[in-house]
Design a protein around this motif. Sequence first.
Motif: not given
Length: 636
Positions: A246, A283, A286-287, A298-301, A304, A307, A338
Amino acid sequence: MTYWNLSFDATAMFFLLLIFIWYFSEKRIPLRSHRVFLYFLAVVFLATGLEITATIMARNLSDFGYNAFYFVLTMQTLAINLVPMTLSYYLLLLAHINISKHKVLRAVYIIGLFADFIIIALNPFLHWAFTFENDKYHIAYAGIILYFVDIVMLCICIVTMIRARVNFLFLRIMPLTFNIICSIFACISQIIFYYPILNCTIAAACLTLYHYQQNSGTVTDAVTGLFNRKFMGEYIQNKYLSSKAFGIIVIALDDFKFVNKTYGVESGDHLLYQVGQFLERQKAGSTVFRLGSDQFCVVLNKNTENIAMISEQIKERFYHPWYDENEVPIMMSASVCCINCPNDAANYRELIEVIDYSMSITKKTRKGRITFASNIDLDKIKRDKAIEHAVRLAIAKDELMVYYQPIFSVTKGVYNSAEALVRLNDPALGWISPEEFIPISEKNGLIVEMGEIILDKVCHFIHEFKLSETSVEYIEVNISPVQMIQPNFAERAISILEKHHVCPEQINMEITETATVNSSSAVNRNIQRLIDYGITFSLDDYGSGNANISYINKMPFKIIKIDKYLIWDSFKNSTAGITLEYTIGMLNALKLHIVAEGVETEEMKKQLSDFGCHYMQGWYYSKAVPGNEFVALLED
Ligand code: C2E
Ligand code: CA
Ligand code: CA
């Protein structure tokens, strides 16, 4: 059983509906445990609904027919037996326990589920779980086994939760355990007294669980409505457990304090909210979290690999104004980092270090730009860890050393004092500069203990070598801001002096302006207490920051130490030379003692004494040397 009391089930239904409404009207918590909680609610809901249906059917058996009733009763028995299964599975998820990796737990589940299905499925033929004859419901011996399996399930739950208590706060675990114990009692009372309180008790447990575990209010930030930092920890730990890659984008607003000061806190809050909303619109998959006062994450699930593109979009947004609640356009800048997990950080602890470190690098050298953790030398973090270890080791083995660098009095023509400088020689890392290990020890708090050890060694040295009989009037000891904010610092220092029979006049404490600039009441109290006791203070590194005259006037300094870089600069360019000359003149007029640091040449020494500097310290005279060498130097 003769008659079921519907009021308990009605209450249970009421509780459950309440939770459903909350669950669906509030921000969804993006965790598997949150989803499993919903399944758990559904099973309890089903069990209660079937119990109500069965009761109504039992009262009007002739209308519904025996077979339909018997079917509902069977389904209800199955549903009620699935409740503890789902509950325990849910609790194990909360405790970060992966059933697939636990052989024993997995076996218990499979056997439990198997027993439930077999006993219930064969009941119409064997009548071993329950019977219904002449309007009477009876639990048979296998029915007792069913309940027994439930109780075992719940007990396993309690034990695993207690064993995994590291993942829980005490306050969280207590209400849950209490609820489980209540459910066990309800289960027993249902078997023995046919008292139908089980569903109601479990629904109440759901309410507690919701309040403590699944209530999004506890994991969101009030200003932005985003998830808070504490929840980010939980979320990311879960992500690491799933061992999928992630991406993380950290966004720090630059100089947000300035925005708050200029436009007011309310505008500040409004802007933070807008930034949060903007990030949430990026997007899908993401959380977004609010990491600190002016930091977002921002956590991209998924995707990735996007990014770079997403962080570019985020940065781009900051080229345009944001608007406060009065539609006043405000330009803000943001630094972006990042991080690809697990490549750049293998676990949550490492991740926090990588975030902190890469953000500090970005803020220092790449403000307003995007930095990739993979481009940063993350070995620095490893070295910091190794140094922390070396410091701990040196403290434990009493291997910290104190060296003394003489300070020459121009007027008296003797060494009238010395600065104590800590030294560390680690077996693995070799000599480590205090410029490296002091900031690390300040961060982790070790400096407090280290500072006491240094003062103790200095006092021991003063006493042992009878410095009062030499030209040395006092020793200057560096005190870190972290030491100064300790409420009991002054008392501890005084007790060290007294232990070695050292007079307060023999110690001078060097502090930098950072120690006093945000002068907390503890710092002021410490300074006042030490001055009352007779210890004097030096302002260290004068000219490196922005200490102004009014500041020097306000603080009770006896000595001002001019920063070595300021001195060196003045020999490189004439403007700096003029500044230095006038600075020395001004400090003289204020009747302060002036120490010039970093005096390396004859020429420097001459020039500085022409400017009117009273005291000199630097390699021209001597580097910092061990105590006995320093004494030999004095005797020379
Ligand atoms: P500082 O307080 O500014 O200490 C002076 C530094 O300048 C010392 O470096 C000293 O060795 C160096 N220095 C002195 N004269 C010269 C010179 O002529 N040329 C050059 N190039 N350097 C010179 P050191 O010992 O590496 O200490 C670095 C910093 O670490 C100190 O800066 C101080 O902030 C901190 N530090 C050192 N010892 C202690 C301590 O016992 N406690 C605390 N809290 N901090 C300490
Ligand atoms: Ca110093
Ligand atoms: Ca200094």
